[in-house]
Design a protein around this motif. Sequence first.
Motif, PDB file in Angstrom:
ATOM      1  N   GLY A 147       0.811  -1.215   0.000  1.00 14.78           N
ATOM      2  CA  GLY A 147       0.000   0.000   0.000  1.00 14.78           C
ATOM      3  C   GLY A 147       0.842   1.262   0.000  1.00 14.78           C
ATOM      4  O   GLY A 147       1.880   1.351  -0.645  1.00 14.78           O
ATOM      5  N   TYR A 148       0.365   2.254   0.749  1.00 12.96           N
ATOM      6  CA  TYR A 148       1.033   3.557   0.760  1.00 12.96           C
ATOM      7  C   TYR A 148       2.385   3.488   1.465  1.00 12.96           C
ATOM      8  O   TYR A 148       2.521   2.925   2.552  1.00 12.96           O
ATOM      9  CB  TYR A 148       0.183   4.591   1.489  1.00 12.96           C
ATOM     10  CG  TYR A 148      -1.150   4.900   0.849  1.00 12.96           C
ATOM     11  CD1 TYR A 148      -1.375   4.691  -0.508  1.00 12.96           C
ATOM     12  CD2 TYR A 148      -2.192   5.422   1.614  1.00 12.96           C
ATOM     13  CE1 TYR A 148      -2.599   4.986  -1.084  1.00 12.96           C
ATOM     14  CE2 TYR A 148      -3.419   5.720   1.052  1.00 12.96           C
ATOM     15  CZ  TYR A 148      -3.625   5.503  -0.300  1.00 12.96           C
ATOM     16  OH  TYR A 148      -4.830   5.794  -0.855  1.00 12.96           O
ATOM     17  N   CYS A 149       3.374   4.115   0.828  1.00 12.00           N
ATOM     18  CA  CYS A 149       4.690   4.323   1.438  1.00 12.00           C
ATOM     19  C   CYS A 149       5.032   5.787   1.201  1.00 12.00           C
ATOM     20  O   CYS A 149       5.709   6.133   0.231  1.00 12.00           O
ATOM     21  CB  CYS A 149       5.730   3.394   0.803  1.00 12.00           C
ATOM     22  SG  CYS A 149       7.385   3.545   1.519  1.00 12.00           S
ATOM     23  N   TYR A 150       4.517   6.632   2.078  1.00  9.20           N
ATOM     24  CA  TYR A 150       4.571   8.078   1.872  1.00  9.20           C
ATOM     25  C   TYR A 150       5.364   8.765   2.987  1.00  9.20           C
ATOM     26  O   TYR A 150       5.496   8.257   4.094  1.00  9.20           O
ATOM     27  CB  TYR A 150       3.156   8.659   1.850  1.00  9.20           C
ATOM     28  CG  TYR A 150       2.307   8.292   0.652  1.00  9.20           C
ATOM     29  CD1 TYR A 150       2.845   7.670  -0.474  1.00  9.20           C
ATOM     30  CD2 TYR A 150       0.941   8.577   0.648  1.00  9.20           C
ATOM     31  CE1 TYR A 150       2.050   7.350  -1.560  1.00  9.20           C
ATOM     32  CE2 TYR A 150       0.138   8.259  -0.442  1.00  9.20           C
ATOM     33  CZ  TYR A 150       0.697   7.642  -1.540  1.00  9.20           C
ATOM     34  OH  TYR A 150      -0.085   7.327  -2.622  1.00  9.20           O
ATOM     35  N   MET A 205       3.990  15.915  -8.391  1.00  6.21           N
ATOM     36  CA  MET A 205       3.586  15.448  -7.068  1.00  6.21           C
ATOM     37  C   MET A 205       2.854  14.114  -7.126  1.00  6.21           C
ATOM     38  O   MET A 205       2.036  13.790  -6.278  1.00  6.21           O
ATOM     39  CB  MET A 205       2.751  16.502  -6.345  1.00  6.21           C
ATOM     40  CG  MET A 205       3.535  17.766  -6.054  1.00  6.21           C
ATOM     41  SD  MET A 205       2.484  19.188  -5.659  1.00  6.21           S
ATOM     42  CE  MET A 205       2.576  20.107  -7.196  1.00  6.21           C
ATOM     43  N   ARG A 206       3.155  13.293  -8.145  1.00  2.89           N
ATOM     44  CA  ARG A 206       2.536  11.979  -8.264  1.00  2.89           C
ATOM     45  C   ARG A 206       3.308  10.947  -7.440  1.00  2.89           C
ATOM     46  O   ARG A 206       4.382  11.238  -6.899  1.00  2.89           O
ATOM     47  CB  ARG A 206       2.520  11.533  -9.731  1.00  2.89           C
ATOM     48  CG  ARG A 206       3.900  11.156 -10.292  1.00  2.89           C
ATOM     49  CD  ARG A 206       3.764  10.563 -11.681  1.00  2.89           C
ATOM     50  NE  ARG A 206       5.057  10.210 -12.269  1.00  2.89           N
ATOM     51  CZ  ARG A 206       5.649   9.030 -12.107  1.00  2.89           C
ATOM     52  NH1 ARG A 206       5.091   8.101 -11.346  1.00  2.89           N
ATOM     53  NH2 ARG A 206       6.807   8.769 -12.687  1.00  2.89           N
ATOM     54  N   ALA A 207       2.762   9.735  -7.341  1.00  6.25           N
ATOM     55  CA  ALA A 207       3.430   8.643  -6.653  1.00  6.25           C
ATOM     56  C   ALA A 207       4.064   7.687  -7.668  1.00  6.25           C
ATOM     57  O   ALA A 207       3.640   7.615  -8.818  1.00  6.25           O
ATOM     58  CB  ALA A 207       2.432   7.883  -5.777  1.00  6.25           C
ATOM     59  N   ALA A 303      -8.258  15.492   0.584  1.00  6.39           N
ATOM     60  CA  ALA A 303      -9.152  15.053  -0.483  1.00  6.39           C
ATOM     61  C   ALA A 303      -9.399  16.182  -1.475  1.00  6.39           C
ATOM     62  O   ALA A 303      -9.432  15.970  -2.695  1.00  6.39           O
ATOM     63  CB  ALA A 303     -10.474  14.571   0.113  1.00  6.39           C
ATOM     64  N   GLU A 304      -9.534  17.389  -0.969  1.00  5.81           N
ATOM     65  CA  GLU A 304      -9.736  18.553  -1.828  1.00  5.81           C
ATOM     66  C   GLU A 304      -8.534  18.761  -2.741  1.00  5.81           C
ATOM     67  O   GLU A 304      -8.682  19.024  -3.942  1.00  5.81           O
ATOM     68  CB  GLU A 304      -9.954  19.785  -0.954  1.00  5.81           C
ATOM     69  CG  GLU A 304     -10.088  21.095  -1.698  1.00  5.81           C
ATOM     70  CD  GLU A 304     -10.202  22.268  -0.746  1.00  5.81           C
ATOM     71  OE1 GLU A 304      -9.281  23.109  -0.735  1.00  5.81           O
ATOM     72  OE2 GLU A 304     -11.206  22.329  -0.003  1.00  5.81           O
ATOM     73  N   ARG A 305      -7.339  18.599  -2.197  1.00  8.90           N
ATOM     74  CA  ARG A 305      -6.118  18.789  -3.005  1.00  8.90           C
ATOM     75  C   ARG A 305      -6.024  17.726  -4.097  1.00  8.90           C
ATOM     76  O   ARG A 305      -5.630  18.021  -5.229  1.00  8.90           O
ATOM     77  CB  ARG A 305      -4.883  18.748  -2.108  1.00  8.90           C
ATOM     78  CG  ARG A 305      -3.563  18.878  -2.870  1.00  8.90           C
ATOM     79  CD  ARG A 305      -3.497  20.188  -3.641  1.00  8.90           C
ATOM     80  NE  ARG A 305      -2.230  20.352  -4.343  1.00  8.90           N
ATOM     81  CZ  ARG A 305      -1.943  19.819  -5.529  1.00  8.90           C
ATOM     82  NH1 ARG A 305      -2.833  19.048  -6.128  1.00  8.90           N
ATOM     83  NH2 ARG A 305      -0.776  20.045  -6.102  1.00  8.90           N
ATOM     84  N   ASP A 306      -6.387  16.504  -3.785  1.00 12.99           N
ATOM     85  CA  ASP A 306      -6.341  15.435  -4.780  1.00 12.99           C
ATOM     86  C   ASP A 306      -7.271  15.736  -5.959  1.00 12.99           C
ATOM     87  O   ASP A 306      -6.953  15.441  -7.110  1.00 12.99           O
ATOM     88  CB  ASP A 306      -6.720  14.103  -4.148  1.00 12.99           C
ATOM     89  CG  ASP A 306      -5.543  13.137  -4.080  1.00 12.99           C
ATOM     90  OD1 ASP A 306      -5.772  11.966  -3.750  1.00 12.99           O
ATOM     91  OD2 ASP A 306      -4.410  13.537  -4.362  1.00 12.99           O
ATOM     92  N   LEU A 315      -2.852  10.995  -4.949  1.00 14.41           N
ATOM     93  CA  LEU A 315      -2.201  10.128  -3.976  1.00 14.41           C
ATOM     94  C   LEU A 315      -3.166   9.155  -3.326  1.00 14.41           C
ATOM     95  O   LEU A 315      -2.737   8.215  -2.662  1.00 14.41           O
ATOM     96  CB  LEU A 315      -1.532  10.972  -2.879  1.00 14.41           C
ATOM     97  CG  LEU A 315      -0.446  11.945  -3.349  1.00 14.41           C
ATOM     98  CD1 LEU A 315       0.277  12.531  -2.139  1.00 14.41           C
ATOM     99  CD2 LEU A 315       0.533  11.281  -4.283  1.00 14.41           C
ATOM    100  N   SER A 316      -4.461   9.365  -3.504  1.00 15.86           N
ATOM    101  CA  SER A 316      -5.440   8.477  -2.901  1.00 15.86           C
ATOM    102  C   SER A 316      -5.629   7.230  -3.750  1.00 15.86           C
ATOM    103  O   SER A 316      -5.127   7.142  -4.874  1.00 15.86           O
ATOM    104  CB  SER A 316      -6.783   9.199  -2.750  1.00 15.86           C
ATOM    105  OG  SER A 316      -7.352   9.437  -4.029  1.00 15.86           O
TER     106      SER A 316
END
Length: 328
Positions: A147-150, A205-207, A303-306, A315-316
């Motif tokens: 999953g996420y590794c942020y 700013m992507r993953a 969520a708004e930024r995404d 990022l979600s």
Amino acid sequence: MKKTEAELLENQWDVENMEVDPEVLASYVRYDVDERRAVATITFDRPDRLNAVPVAAFERVGDLVREAEADDRVKVIVFKGEGDHFGTGADAAELGHYIGYKSGTDKASRRRPAQRQRILPDRNVLSSGFTRPIIESLKATICQVQGYCYGGHFQIALSADIVIATPNARFTHPAFRYLGPGPQDMYHWIEKVGLTTMKDVMLTMRAIGAEEGERKGLVTKVVEPDELERWVADYAEAIAVMPLDSLMMGKSMMQVMLEARGKGLGAMTGWVGHGWATNVAFEEGDWNFLKRRREVGVAKALAERDRLVAPYFRLSETRSAEGGREES
């Protein structure tokens, strides 16, 4: 008795909006040693918050790495996260507060912290405090990622010797999303993924996905979720066959070469430059994370930024592999 960074900095950062209780931090960052396997495991245990941990918990990570390094029973240090994600870095609710921003609306609370308030926590906690012990560890380090590794967890992955990840693993630093393409540990970014990919990630700013990470050299091996534990155990077992003296001498030689390639100077960009990133001047029309967090809360602000960008760059988990923009 030696003071923790949290104790030393309590008069500089906004401790009222931070978690610094040692017992609570220890519950979020657990430590175990399997003497038979010669493995120390550092486990992030806050799955209800995607394993985001208080800022002060990263000092504990560094302390545990040093403890394992000095323990002759240990040859391998494994980092893992409980639940569906490895971790999402420092708790976003504490961001800003750890450099001295207050939560009130009066003039004193809104005052910009001095540079000296930014430098020490950035260097001693969120940069050198835990990444340097991992990078310079003379024991082998393995990062087990799903999953996420942020954020800070991504810094651990960058710093580790070996990264074993599941196909759904995603790597980046949300600070780019909060503040723009701010300074990080430029050396390890470029060393692990290359300059072109580093620019791509910082500017959009992507993953980075697991398979891309494997192609670029960030990820050692991508394995299916039900095989993750076994592959990490197998890697640890293969390493543990090596004599401890040989392992530590070999890691020492690696450190010599890393220094020759610019590691020390490159790593300083993480904490010297971070003061710039936390002192951004937002113009009218710019999306301001700290302001939106104050107005609508952390979850809604993120969520708004995404939603401001096409799904490929989000990022979600709603991110689309094909890119493009969803119909509104």
